[in-house]
Design a protein around this motif. Structure first.
Motif, short mmCIF file in Angstrom:
data_model
loop_
_atom_site.label_atom_id
_atom_site.label_comp_id
_atom_site.label_asym_id
_atom_site.label_seq_id
_atom_site.Cartn_x
_atom_site.Cartn_y
_atom_site.Cartn_z
N THR A 1 2.34 -12.35 5.62
CA THR A 1 3.12 -12.46 4.38
C THR A 1 2.75 -13.67 3.53
O THR A 1 3.33 -13.86 2.46
CB THR A 1 4.62 -12.53 4.70
N HIS B 1 3.11 -7.34 -2.50
CA HIS B 1 2.31 -6.25 -1.96
C HIS B 1 3.14 -5.46 -0.95
O HIS B 1 3.85 -6.04 -0.13
CB HIS B 1 1.06 -6.79 -1.27
N GLU B 2 3.02 -4.12 -1.02
CA GLU B 2 3.62 -3.29 0.02
C GLU B 2 2.58 -2.89 1.06
O GLU B 2 2.91 -2.42 2.14
CB GLU B 2 4.27 -2.05 -0.58
N ASP B 3 1.29 -3.04 0.71
CA ASP B 3 0.19 -2.87 1.65
C ASP B 3 -0.97 -3.68 1.10
O ASP B 3 -0.81 -4.45 0.15
CB ASP B 3 -0.18 -1.39 1.84
N LEU B 4 -2.15 -3.52 1.66
CA LEU B 4 -3.29 -4.33 1.23
C LEU B 4 -3.79 -3.97 -0.16
O LEU B 4 -4.54 -4.73 -0.77
CB LEU B 4 -4.44 -4.19 2.25
N LYS B 5 -3.36 -2.82 -0.69
CA LYS B 5 -3.88 -2.36 -1.97
C LYS B 5 -2.84 -2.34 -3.08
O LYS B 5 -3.12 -2.73 -4.21
CB LYS B 5 -4.48 -0.95 -1.80
N SER B 6 -1.64 -1.89 -2.77
CA SER B 6 -0.65 -1.59 -3.81
C SER B 6 0.51 -2.58 -3.81
O SER B 6 0.86 -3.16 -2.79
CB SER B 6 -0.09 -0.17 -3.61
N ASP C 1 4.64 -3.27 -4.58
CA ASP C 1 5.89 -2.57 -4.30
C ASP C 1 6.71 -2.46 -5.58
O ASP C 1 7.25 -3.46 -6.06
CB ASP C 1 6.67 -3.34 -3.23
#
Length: 264
Positions: free
Chosen positions: A164, A188-193, A195
């Motif tokens: 985090t 970030h909600e993941d490595l790409k997008s 939230d």
């Protein structure tokens, strides 16, 4: 037996395809007219685009910032990034306009262009942020070499691991005259997008409040050192028209800005 199907003239068909013209376009609909040959009746096709998406809530005071759980607990850096932005990056002019210093297009502190692309699925199109016609710039990626110009207190918690410590970002929209139109924070909600549910608009009033605190006092009031963090909002809480903007902060009493920050 019925008559054979008439042959289609390829030249005429090509001409009709090439004469497809945009006659109306907006954020919600796009209309096209196929003119074809002079003997072809005009046809209009309207595509309705659903632009509903996740609401971007505006944070107007310290209590709302604390309840959002943005940027905390350690090793997250979002609250420290927000403190730096309010105190050291923007300049408040005597007309209460927020001016970026320096221009984010120059790439200092790790600023870079944010696309805010529209993503469509099942005829539902969403953007992370409401589109207001101004370009967006993002800052906060501590893995970028240019982020080393950020203060040490913003960078010191970065573990360089997948955790985090580098998940928070700050995004601004810029007017042509170098004034900041809107300020957003996200994660970030993941490595790409990012939230969309835990993305917030920061009111100018809250930025002025942050200016009136020391770093330690601000982090304490924002709950940075509290381990019992309220769980982030879950997806699907609220949906609105993404073409709308942030809610405007409440009007301030005379002398409000002067009580928190120096006006240039």
């Amino acid at each position: 037996m019925g008559s054979p199907a008439p042959r289609v003239n390829n030249d005429t068909q090509t001409h009709r395809q090439q004469s497809l013209q945009i006659i109306q376009s907006s954020s919600h609909t796009a209309s096209y007219r196929s003119t074809g040959t002079p003997s072809t009746r005009e046809q209009e096709i309207t595509f309705n685009i659903n632009t509903r998406g996740t609401m971007v809530q505006t944070l107007n005071n310290m209590e709302e910032l604390r309840k959002s759980s943005f940027g905390r607990p350690s090793p997250r850096h979002g609250l420290k990034l927000l403190f730096w932005f309010a105190n050291d990056y923007i300049v408040i002019k005597n007309d209460n306009q927020m001016v970026a210093d320096p221009d984010p297009k120059e790439g200092d502190f790790g600023f870079h262009h944010f696309q805010n692309r529209r993503e469509c699925e099942n005829n539902v199109c969403k953007r992370l942020l409401p589109y207001d016609g101004y370009p967006f710039y993002e800052v906060g990626n501590l893995h970028l070499p240019t982020s080393k110009s950020l203060p040490k207190y913003v960078r010191e918690g970065n573990t360089h691991q997948i955790d985090t410590s580098n998940m928070d970002r700050l995004i601004i929209s810029m007017r042509p005259d170098m004034t900041v139109d809107k300020v957003y924070v996200t994660q970030h909600e993941d490595l790409k997008s990012f939230d969309p549910v835990n993305t917030y608009c920061i009111s100018r009033g809250l930025l002025m409040i942050i200016c009136g605190h020391s770093l330690i006092n601000f982090l304490k009031q924002a709950g940075y050192y509290t381990q019992n963090v309220i769980a982030p909002r879950e997806s699907g809480d609220t949906r609105i028209d993404m073409e709308g903007g942030c809610r405007a902060p409440p009007s301030a009493a005379p002398g409000f800005w002067e009580s928190y920050c120096t006006i240039l």
